[in-house]
Design a protein around this motif. Structure first.
Motif: not given
Length: 183
Positions: A106-107, A132, A138-139, A142
Motif C-alpha cells: 500500500a502506497h 495497493s 485496501i487502497a 489506506f
C-alpha cells in the motif's frame, strides 16, 4: 484512489518554512499524534529545500477494520515517509510526499503546493494517489488512514503555531524569558 486536501494555516510561508525546517518538528509531531517510535532516516533543510525521510510505528485499531483485512494487519504498523518541499518563491513552495506501509503493498503519493494567500494566511493543497496491489478495498482503507492522519497533522500544526506565537510574544526584545515562560 485519488483525493485532495486543502488546509489553511494562520501564518506566513516564511514562518511555516522555519517550523518545517526544524529537525525536531517531525519527530515531536508524530510522537504527539500517537506514534510509538519515530526513526529519522534523513533530514536536510536549507533556505530553498526541505527533505525528510523517516519511519514511524503506529498502533492499529484492529476493531475498526473489516474482519477480512485483519489477517493483513498487525497490532502495529510501520509507515515510511518521504517528503520534499521546494521553495519556488517567497510565497510558494511545491511539495512531493510518499507514505508506504512496511510489509504491505500500500502506497500513497501526494503532490501539491503551499501558497501564501494573504497576510498571515497560507494554504496547502495536496492531491493524493493511493494504490495497493491487494485491490481497491485496501487502497480505500489506506486512503482513509492517510486522510485522517493529514487532519491530525493539520490540527497539531495549528496548535504548534499557536505555541510559537505565544512564545514569541512573551519574550521581551532582550530575549529574557518572562515569568510565564519560566513556569
Amino acid at each position: 484512489m485519488q483525493f485532495t486536501v486543502t488546509y489553511d494555516y494562520p501564518a506566513c510561508l516564511k514562518r511555516l518554512w522555519t517550523i518545517f525546517g526544524e529537525a525536531e518538528y517531525p519527530s515531536s509531531k508524530y510522537i504527539a499524534l500517537g506514534a510509538t517510535a519515530v526513526r529519522m532516516r534523513g533530514f536536510h533543510a536549507t533556505a530553498r529545500l526541505i527533505e525528510v525521510e523517516l519511519e514511524r510505528d503506529v498502533p492499529v485499531q484492529r476493531s475498526q477494520l473489516p474482519i477480512w483485512t485483519r489477517a493483513f494487519v498487525g497490532r502495529q504498523q510501520t509507515l515510511e515517509h518521504r517528503s520534499v518541499w521546494r521553495l519556488i518563491s517567497p510565497t510558494q513552495a511545491d511539495a512531493e510526499l510518499d507514505i508506504a506501509v512496511v510489509g504491505l503493498p500500500a502506497h500513497a503519493h501526494g503532490v501539491g503546493s503551499i501558497v501564501e494567500v494573504g497576510d498571515e494566511l497560507t494554504r496547502m493543497e495536496l492531491t493524493w494517489q493511493v494504490e495497493s496491489t491487494l485491490g481497491g478495498a485496501i487502497a480505500r482503507l489506506f486512503a482513509e488512514q492517510v486522510r485522517a492522519a493529514l487532519r491530525d497533522d493539520h490540527v497539531f500544526t495549528l496548535k504548534y503555531l499557536q505555541r510559537v506565537v505565544e512564545h514569541t510574544e512573551s519574550v521581551p526584545r532582550g530575549g529574557t524569558p518572562t515569568a510565564r515562560q519560566a513556569k
